[in-house]
Design a protein around this motif. Structure first.
Motif, mmCIF file in Angstrom:
data_model
loop_
_atom_site.group_PDB
_atom_site.id
_atom_site.type_symbol
_atom_site.label_atom_id
_atom_site.label_comp_id
_atom_site.label_asym_id
_atom_site.label_seq_id
_atom_site.Cartn_x
_atom_site.Cartn_y
_atom_site.Cartn_z
ATOM 1 N N GLU A 21 30.182 -21.837 -23.537
ATOM 2 C CA GLU A 21 29.188 -22.849 -23.220
ATOM 3 C C GLU A 21 29.036 -22.910 -21.710
ATOM 4 O OE1 GLU A 21 28.826 -25.982 -26.782
ATOM 5 O OE2 GLU A 21 30.532 -26.315 -25.459
ATOM 6 N N LEU A 22 27.792 -22.976 -21.277
ATOM 7 C CA LEU A 22 27.466 -22.971 -19.855
ATOM 8 C C LEU A 22 26.937 -24.330 -19.430
ATOM 9 C CD1 LEU A 22 25.631 -19.529 -19.570
ATOM 10 C CD2 LEU A 22 27.971 -20.055 -18.854
ATOM 11 N N LEU A 23 27.435 -24.810 -18.312
ATOM 12 C CA LEU A 23 26.899 -26.017 -17.700
ATOM 13 C C LEU A 23 25.777 -25.591 -16.754
ATOM 14 C CD1 LEU A 23 27.031 -29.073 -17.155
ATOM 15 C CD2 LEU A 23 28.670 -28.574 -15.327
ATOM 16 N N MET A 24 24.561 -26.047 -17.053
ATOM 17 C CA MET A 24 23.382 -25.664 -16.277
ATOM 18 C C MET A 24 23.099 -26.703 -15.193
ATOM 19 S SD MET A 24 22.301 -22.976 -18.062
ATOM 20 C CE MET A 24 22.398 -22.294 -19.727
ATOM 21 N N PHE A 25 22.689 -26.222 -14.021
ATOM 22 C CA PHE A 25 22.361 -27.135 -12.923
ATOM 23 C C PHE A 25 21.378 -26.466 -11.980
ATOM 24 C CE2 PHE A 25 26.173 -24.739 -11.930
ATOM 25 C CZ PHE A 25 25.912 -24.226 -10.668
ATOM 26 N N ARG A 26 20.831 -27.254 -11.091
ATOM 27 C CA ARG A 26 19.907 -26.749 -10.073
ATOM 28 C C ARG A 26 20.465 -27.026 -8.688
ATOM 29 N NH1 ARG A 26 16.423 -28.314 -14.304
ATOM 30 N NH2 ARG A 26 14.979 -26.639 -14.901
ATOM 31 N N LEU A 27 19.958 -26.266 -7.731
ATOM 32 C CA LEU A 27 20.398 -26.416 -6.341
ATOM 33 C C LEU A 27 19.213 -26.758 -5.457
ATOM 34 C CD1 LEU A 27 22.866 -23.389 -6.147
ATOM 35 C CD2 LEU A 27 23.449 -25.814 -6.377
ATOM 36 N N GLY A 28 18.479 -27.791 -5.851
ATOM 37 C CA GLY A 28 17.326 -28.216 -5.059
ATOM 38 C C GLY A 28 16.118 -27.334 -5.248
ATOM 39 N N SER A 29 16.068 -26.586 -6.342
ATOM 40 C CA SER A 29 14.917 -25.732 -6.641
ATOM 41 C C SER A 29 14.749 -25.698 -8.151
ATOM 42 C CB SER A 29 15.123 -24.317 -6.094
ATOM 43 O OG SER A 29 16.161 -23.665 -6.802
ATOM 44 N N ARG A 30 13.727 -24.993 -8.625
ATOM 45 C CA ARG A 30 13.482 -24.908 -10.062
ATOM 46 C C ARG A 30 14.443 -23.940 -10.757
ATOM 47 N NH1 ARG A 30 8.949 -26.876 -12.176
ATOM 48 N NH2 ARG A 30 8.923 -25.260 -13.790
ATOM 49 N N GLN A 31 15.060 -23.040 -9.984
ATOM 50 C CA GLN A 31 15.950 -22.041 -10.551
ATOM 51 C C GLN A 31 17.166 -22.698 -11.200
ATOM 52 O OE1 GLN A 31 15.844 -18.678 -10.994
ATOM 53 N NE2 GLN A 31 17.783 -18.960 -12.068
ATOM 54 N N LEU A 32 17.542 -22.229 -12.397
ATOM 55 C CA LEU A 32 18.732 -22.721 -13.073
ATOM 56 C C LEU A 32 19.931 -21.834 -12.747
ATOM 57 C CD1 LEU A 32 17.653 -23.764 -16.702
ATOM 58 C CD2 LEU A 32 18.698 -25.235 -14.965
ATOM 59 N N PHE A 33 21.051 -22.480 -12.468
ATOM 60 C CA PHE A 33 22.321 -21.791 -12.261
ATOM 61 C C PHE A 33 23.300 -22.311 -13.304
ATOM 62 C CE2 PHE A 33 20.155 -21.818 -8.207
ATOM 63 C CZ PHE A 33 20.332 -20.527 -7.738
ATOM 64 N N ALA A 34 24.448 -21.626 -13.443
ATOM 65 C CA ALA A 34 25.403 -22.062 -14.459
ATOM 66 C C ALA A 34 26.819 -21.634 -14.101
ATOM 67 C CB ALA A 34 25.023 -21.487 -15.825
ATOM 68 N N ILE A 35 27.782 -22.378 -14.651
ATOM 69 C CA ILE A 35 29.182 -21.969 -14.666
ATOM 70 C C ILE A 35 29.729 -22.305 -16.053
ATOM 71 C CG2 ILE A 35 29.588 -22.240 -12.190
ATOM 72 C CD1 ILE A 35 30.939 -24.876 -12.751
ATOM 73 N N ASN A 36 30.839 -21.677 -16.405
ATOM 74 C CA ASN A 36 31.443 -21.888 -17.716
ATOM 75 C C ASN A 36 32.019 -23.295 -17.810
ATOM 76 O OD1 ASN A 36 33.058 -21.782 -20.090
ATOM 77 N ND2 ASN A 36 33.354 -19.585 -19.823
ATOM 78 N N VAL A 37 31.745 -23.975 -18.920
ATOM 79 C CA VAL A 37 32.237 -25.332 -19.119
ATOM 80 C C VAL A 37 33.757 -25.404 -19.039
ATOM 81 C CG1 VAL A 37 32.523 -27.107 -20.912
ATOM 82 C CG2 VAL A 37 30.259 -26.218 -20.408
ATOM 83 N N PHE A 38 34.450 -24.343 -19.430
ATOM 84 C CA PHE A 38 35.906 -24.384 -19.438
ATOM 85 C C PHE A 38 36.500 -24.527 -18.042
ATOM 86 C CE2 PHE A 38 35.199 -22.377 -23.590
ATOM 87 C CZ PHE A 38 35.922 -23.255 -24.367
ATOM 88 N N LYS A 39 35.722 -24.219 -17.019
ATOM 89 C CA LYS A 39 36.213 -24.394 -15.657
ATOM 90 C C LYS A 39 35.956 -25.810 -15.135
ATOM 91 C CE LYS A 39 37.112 -19.954 -15.380
ATOM 92 N NZ LYS A 39 36.459 -19.052 -14.452
ATOM 93 N N VAL A 40 35.189 -26.599 -15.891
ATOM 94 C CA VAL A 40 34.726 -27.900 -15.402
ATOM 95 C C VAL A 40 35.626 -29.017 -15.916
ATOM 96 C CG1 VAL A 40 32.803 -29.534 -15.390
ATOM 97 C CG2 VAL A 40 32.354 -27.071 -15.295
ATOM 98 N N ARG A 41 36.082 -29.872 -14.997
ATOM 99 C CA ARG A 41 36.873 -31.036 -15.387
ATOM 100 C C ARG A 41 35.978 -32.246 -15.646
ATOM 101 N NH1 ARG A 41 42.190 -32.023 -11.954
ATOM 102 N NH2 ARG A 41 43.435 -31.515 -13.794
ATOM 103 N N GLU A 42 35.000 -32.449 -14.793
ATOM 104 C CA GLU A 42 34.059 -33.550 -14.976
ATOM 105 C C GLU A 42 32.887 -33.380 -14.026
ATOM 106 O OE1 GLU A 42 35.319 -37.492 -13.671
ATOM 107 O OE2 GLU A 42 37.026 -36.568 -12.642
ATOM 108 N N VAL A 43 31.839 -34.154 -14.291
ATOM 109 C CA VAL A 43 30.667 -34.201 -13.418
ATOM 110 C C VAL A 43 30.440 -35.649 -13.037
ATOM 111 C CG1 VAL A 43 28.208 -33.698 -13.198
ATOM 112 C CG2 VAL A 43 29.661 -32.207 -14.595
ATOM 113 N N VAL A 44 30.306 -35.912 -11.735
ATOM 114 C CA VAL A 44 30.097 -37.283 -11.257
ATOM 115 C C VAL A 44 28.966 -37.296 -10.240
ATOM 116 C CG1 VAL A 44 32.510 -37.917 -11.632
ATOM 117 C CG2 VAL A 44 31.813 -37.032 -9.400
ATOM 118 N N LYS A 45 28.398 -38.469 -10.048
ATOM 119 C CA LYS A 45 27.437 -38.634 -8.962
ATOM 120 C C LYS A 45 28.156 -38.404 -7.640
ATOM 121 C CE LYS A 45 23.683 -39.882 -11.184
ATOM 122 N NZ LYS A 45 22.437 -39.088 -11.100
ATOM 123 N N LEU A 46 27.454 -37.831 -6.678
ATOM 124 C CA LEU A 46 28.086 -37.508 -5.406
ATOM 125 C C LEU A 46 28.617 -38.772 -4.738
ATOM 126 C CD1 LEU A 46 28.727 -35.279 -3.321
ATOM 127 C CD2 LEU A 46 26.555 -35.853 -2.220
#
Length: 313
Positions: A21-46
């Motif tokens: 499973e991939l966590l999808m995100f953007r970096l200030g553009s329309r392009q989608l990037f991703a990393i594997n969910v297994f590497k992710v501990r959590e997502v929070v507001k900056l």
């Protein structure tokens, strides 16, 4: 935002089934990037960031997350995206790689996509050697299709953290060095950074390496030796494989090797940045001989020496 990962523990069943499973995100553009969910501990507001004088230019500061200080890497800057990021939503993806915890500053976090490794493709050759991708995939949304670029996080981190490949004298068995000379090791990893670090570590023992970029490529190579009447254990001392790779992951690769009588006695080491406890269970399930987490040169050398001692009896 943390709720997007509430069921991440349940997703471990996907690994070993050639799924991710991939966590999808953007970096200030329309392009989608991703990393594997297994590497992710959590997502929070900056959160508020404390500046670190003298730190690497890609580190935006340090965030205090429940009493833990976490370095925050500006991912847009780290992968060399030009221009200024668009103003808008800013999030922090907190990850664990190679026994370290860090946060990645990103823009909008989109969603989690369930994929198979067969859907994950190597980056196009036209991307060049300097790109920060391990793979790409395609995501369909209605009648449209969008390319998703999967970040080579190990390369990003290697440009910030200096990995020491020196071998401890206490670990090195000098009596084995003459027997190491000219023997070959198969390295299977989609990250060129990881392959280079492993190669440079093993070169200190006099070992030569054969490199494959994914599990399917490695399986084809191993089967070609078998089809030619060769014993894989005569061709290579051992195989060192990553867990996550395009087209076929390391768990499935190990499963395929173990179920082929012609090469089932190949010594296989799983070398990955994923969680240690989880991988220990997966090693037993699929039949790897050893598990070591990246990047620990002493453990890598220890495994190579252990395998050679087995062969020498």
């Amino acid at each position: 935002m943390a709720s997007i990962l509430d069921s991440v523990d349940q997703r471990t069943q996907l690994v070993g089934e050639n799924r991710l499973e991939l966590l999808m995100f953007r970096l200030g553009s329309r392009q989608l990037f991703a990393i594997n969910v297994f590497k992710v501990r959590e997502v929070v507001k900056l959160p508020h960031l404390n500046k670190m004088p003298g730190s690497h230019h890609n580190i935006s500061g340090v965030a205090n997350i429940r009493g833990v200080s976490i370095p925050v890497i500006d991912l847009r800057s780290a992968i060399g995206m030009r221009g200024q990021a668009q103003e808008g939503e800013a999030n922090l993806i907190i990850t664990e790689y190679n026994r370290t915890i860090q946060g990645f500053l990103v823009g909008q976090v989109a969603n989690i996509a369930n994929m198979t490794w067969k859907d994950i493709l190597p980056p196009p050759r036209s991307a060049g050697r300097a790109n920060y991708l391990t793979a790409i995939t395609r995501l369909r949304e209605g009648d449209s299709e969008q390319i998703v670029e999967i970040i080579d996080v190990e390369k990003v981190l290697a440009e910030i953290i200096t990995y020491d490949i020196r071998i401890s004298e206490a670990v090195l068995d000098r009596e084995l060095l003459p027997q190491m000379q000219g023997r070959k090791v198969l390295i299977v990893d989609d990250s060129s950074t990881a392959r280079n670090l492993i190669r440079d570590t093993l070169a200190q023992l006099g070992l030569d390496v054969i490199e494959c970029q994914d599990g399917l490529q490695a399986l084809h190579l191993l089967k070609s030796w078998c089809d030619a009447g060769k014993r894989v254990t005569d061709e290579i001392l051992l195989m060192i494989t990553d867990a996550e790779m395009p087209e076929m992951d390391g768990y499935r690769l190990t499963h395929e090797v173990r179920n082929d009588p012609r090469m089932q006695d190949l010594f296989i080491t799983l070398n990955t940045s994923l969680s240690g406890n989880f991988n220990e269970a997966m090693v037993k399930k699929v039949g790897c001989d050893r598990f070591i987490s990246k990047f620990q040169p002493d453990l890598l050398v220890g495994v190579a020496q252990e395998r050679l001692r087995q062969l020498l009896g």
